[in-house]
Design an enzyme around this catalytic site. Sequence first.
Site, PDB file in Angstrom:
ATOM      1  N   LYS A  30      41.428  48.924  44.098  1.00 55.78           N
ATOM      2  CA  LYS A  30      42.590  48.793  43.203  1.00 55.78           C
ATOM      3  C   LYS A  30      42.748  50.041  42.327  1.00 55.78           C
ATOM      4  O   LYS A  30      43.839  50.578  42.186  1.00 55.78           O
ATOM      5  CB  LYS A  30      42.370  47.536  42.351  1.00 55.78           C
ATOM      6  CG  LYS A  30      43.464  47.202  41.377  1.00 55.78           C
ATOM      7  CD  LYS A  30      43.376  45.735  40.981  1.00 55.78           C
ATOM      8  CE  LYS A  30      42.475  45.469  39.792  1.00 55.78           C
ATOM      9  NZ  LYS A  30      43.066  45.820  38.495  1.00 55.78           N
ATOM     10  N   SER A  31      41.644  50.504  41.735  1.00 59.80           N
ATOM     11  CA  SER A  31      41.723  51.671  40.841  1.00 59.80           C
ATOM     12  C   SER A  31      42.239  52.901  41.585  1.00 59.80           C
ATOM     13  O   SER A  31      43.063  53.661  41.062  1.00 59.80           O
ATOM     14  CB  SER A  31      40.339  51.986  40.261  1.00 59.80           C
ATOM     15  OG  SER A  31      39.902  50.955  39.429  1.00 59.80           O
ATOM     16  N   ARG A  35      46.090  55.011  41.280  1.00 60.80           N
ATOM     17  CA  ARG A  35      46.139  56.462  41.003  1.00 60.80           C
ATOM     18  C   ARG A  35      46.840  57.208  42.127  1.00 60.80           C
ATOM     19  O   ARG A  35      47.644  58.111  41.879  1.00 60.80           O
ATOM     20  CB  ARG A  35      44.715  56.992  40.784  1.00 60.80           C
ATOM     21  CG  ARG A  35      44.137  56.549  39.421  1.00 60.80           C
ATOM     22  CD  ARG A  35      42.623  56.636  39.421  1.00 60.80           C
ATOM     23  NE  ARG A  35      42.032  56.429  38.102  1.00 60.80           N
ATOM     24  CZ  ARG A  35      41.777  55.229  37.561  1.00 60.80           C
ATOM     25  NH1 ARG A  35      42.083  54.119  38.213  1.00 60.80           N
ATOM     26  NH2 ARG A  35      41.212  55.142  36.365  1.00 60.80           N
ATOM     27  N   GLY A 102      46.960  46.294  33.163  1.00 57.46           N
ATOM     28  CA  GLY A 102      46.655  47.263  32.109  1.00 57.46           C
ATOM     29  C   GLY A 102      46.584  48.669  32.674  1.00 57.46           C
ATOM     30  O   GLY A 102      47.008  49.635  32.035  1.00 57.46           O
ATOM     31  N   GLN A 175      40.880  54.186  32.083  1.00 56.26           N
ATOM     32  CA  GLN A 175      42.350  54.140  32.041  1.00 56.26           C
ATOM     33  C   GLN A 175      42.871  55.164  31.033  1.00 56.26           C
ATOM     34  O   GLN A 175      43.830  55.884  31.305  1.00 56.26           O
ATOM     35  CB  GLN A 175      42.825  52.739  31.654  1.00 56.26           C
ATOM     36  CG  GLN A 175      42.541  51.710  32.734  1.00 56.26           C
ATOM     37  CD  GLN A 175      42.864  50.290  32.302  1.00 56.26           C
ATOM     38  OE1 GLN A 175      43.247  50.051  31.172  1.00 56.26           O
ATOM     39  NE2 GLN A 175      42.700  49.351  33.210  1.00 56.26           N
ATOM     40  N   ASP A 323      33.737  45.314  34.939  1.00 53.88           N
ATOM     41  CA  ASP A 323      34.462  44.354  35.792  1.00 53.88           C
ATOM     42  C   ASP A 323      33.521  43.402  36.537  1.00 53.88           C
ATOM     43  O   ASP A 323      33.965  42.380  37.067  1.00 53.88           O
ATOM     44  CB  ASP A 323      35.332  45.108  36.809  1.00 53.88           C
ATOM     45  CG  ASP A 323      36.492  45.838  36.134  1.00 53.88           C
ATOM     46  OD1 ASP A 323      36.850  45.476  34.990  1.00 53.88           O
ATOM     47  OD2 ASP A 323      37.030  46.779  36.742  1.00 53.88           O
ATOM     48  N   LYS A 350      40.112  42.043  27.728  1.00 49.15           N
ATOM     49  CA  LYS A 350      40.564  42.189  29.120  1.00 49.15           C
ATOM     50  C   LYS A 350      41.712  41.201  29.353  1.00 49.15           C
ATOM     51  O   LYS A 350      42.344  40.759  28.400  1.00 49.15           O
ATOM     52  CB  LYS A 350      39.384  41.954  30.065  1.00 49.15           C
ATOM     53  CG  LYS A 350      38.344  43.076  30.021  1.00 49.15           C
ATOM     54  CD  LYS A 350      38.901  44.349  30.611  1.00 49.15           C
ATOM     55  CE  LYS A 350      37.910  45.490  30.534  1.00 49.15           C
ATOM     56  NZ  LYS A 350      38.534  46.773  30.923  1.00 49.15           N
ATOM     57  N   ARG A 354      37.031  37.305  27.988  1.00 48.01           N
ATOM     58  CA  ARG A 354      36.121  36.904  29.072  1.00 48.01           C
ATOM     59  C   ARG A 354      34.803  36.348  28.541  1.00 48.01           C
ATOM     60  O   ARG A 354      34.198  35.491  29.193  1.00 48.01           O
ATOM     61  CB  ARG A 354      35.884  38.078  30.038  1.00 48.01           C
ATOM     62  CG  ARG A 354      37.105  38.355  30.888  1.00 48.01           C
ATOM     63  CD  ARG A 354      36.916  39.466  31.906  1.00 48.01           C
ATOM     64  NE  ARG A 354      38.100  39.526  32.766  1.00 48.01           N
ATOM     65  CZ  ARG A 354      38.473  40.569  33.496  1.00 48.01           C
ATOM     66  NH1 ARG A 354      37.741  41.670  33.489  1.00 48.01           N
ATOM     67  NH2 ARG A 354      39.562  40.530  34.244  1.00 48.01           N
ATOM     68  N   ARG A 396      39.327  37.543  37.446  1.00 51.68           N
ATOM     69  CA  ARG A 396      37.876  37.711  37.611  1.00 51.68           C
ATOM     70  C   ARG A 396      37.109  36.467  37.172  1.00 51.68           C
ATOM     71  O   ARG A 396      36.016  36.195  37.664  1.00 51.68           O
ATOM     72  CB  ARG A 396      37.383  38.969  36.882  1.00 51.68           C
ATOM     73  CG  ARG A 396      37.985  40.239  37.491  1.00 51.68           C
ATOM     74  CD  ARG A 396      37.176  41.487  37.198  1.00 51.68           C
ATOM     75  NE  ARG A 396      38.023  42.665  37.330  1.00 51.68           N
ATOM     76  CZ  ARG A 396      38.319  43.275  38.479  1.00 51.68           C
ATOM     77  NH1 ARG A 396      37.818  42.840  39.610  1.00 51.68           N
ATOM     78  NH2 ARG A 396      39.109  44.333  38.497  1.00 51.68           N
TER      79      ARG A 396
END
Length: 437
Positions: A30-31, A35, A102, A175, A323, A350, A354, A396
């Site tokens: 995902k990250s 990008r 985010g 981020q 994460d 988050k 969490r 998550r």
Amino acid sequence: MAHDSTREGASVTIRPASTVGGVVRIPGDKSISHRYAMLAAIAEGVSRFHNFSAARDCASTLNCVAKLGSAWKQLDDGAIEVQGVGPRLRPPSEPLDCGNSGSTMRMLSGLLAAQSDAFTLVGDASLSRRPMERIRKPLAQMGAHLELTEGHAPITIQGAPLTAIDYTTPIPSAQVKTALLFAGLQASGTTTIRESVRTRDHGELALRAFGATLERTLDSVSIAGGQALRAIEAAIPGDISSAAFFLCAAALFPGSNLIFDALGLNPTRATLLDVLTALGAHIGVLNLEDKHGELVGVVQVNAPPQGLTGTTISGALSAQLIDELPVLAAIGPWTQNGIRIRDAKELRVKESDRIALIAANLRAMGADVEEFDDGLDIPGGQTLHGAEIDSGGDHRIAMAFSVAALRATGDTLIRGAESAAISFPEFFDLLDRIAER
Ligand code: S3P
């Protein structure tokens, strides 16, 4: 293997498993997907990505870049093509909807701060509660005009010419670092970002892959403004933060044997493998390859027959595992000596708080757990029973407690299970495939 989770609307029932096994290919990181999509938009030419994440968060990014003039499409083989428009994006006719993401909101803010138009970024209820001052402050130092709504989204940006800064991030955040690199790419002068904990470096690697030059030291990264990017074709490695749920499941069940194909093993992301090894799990890594600077390999996990030991996660480790902490906490009760988590206050801001949700849901399953402002103590040597889990709409949390449910006695109902699609739409199908009953 039985097909054993029952899905009704937003809830999923998980039946206990006897062990887990099989070969899985985890969808694209995902990250990295976020990008690559953002940089492809401001590159020259058409970029093509194989194994691009199907996460709803990444769809938010793709939809935002499309509104900025960078059209994208999915090809018959599943690859995603993004049409670069070069350094000047098109002003959108409506607000940019970042959904639950985010990463989209923070990194896009960095990209847009140097553009000469006006932009509005909005998000869902959860994203609209999350702190945005952490990007506003350094971007304002560069000359950007960002207005927040009481420290949160909606964000309005009036693009402006930016000047490089030398900035030390007060809270470790990839981020924020990436937002500043994206702004720095378009600023006059050389921007330097310093961090006390080395956060994930996909922003740096992606910029290099698209042709930019960056300088790195152990605790800093610098980028000169005014560099042009060119389109790339890339295969995106499997997301280790998604694999984390199955890695932990495999570490938990005696007799397990799980193999992950083409998994992302970037050292700034792979700390979970060290922790699981320290807990006693057997982890093998094979066929390492470099894909645009990202390390990819095959990973095999087997649980120790005597069960997992226990550990304390604190300091830099907590930032690097941010994460993965929910799932590590969820398997904590079955370890011999428990899992202690500290220095993880970021977990409270988050997609949900969490720390509070982990404590409440572990208690619902019958566990003893102590909550701290910045972490949790989860004593070992406990057994859990099935229960009703409140995911709080947080992907998550839903997935972490689905893993705990596999080892619990009795069925567990995961409420808000559809949130898994935020990062991992294929999660429940893969969980069914690897669970042996
Ligand atoms: C991410 C960085 C982390 C992480 C998030 C993705 C990224 O957030 O929790 O899931 O892609 O850079 P922070 O930068 O807020 O720590």
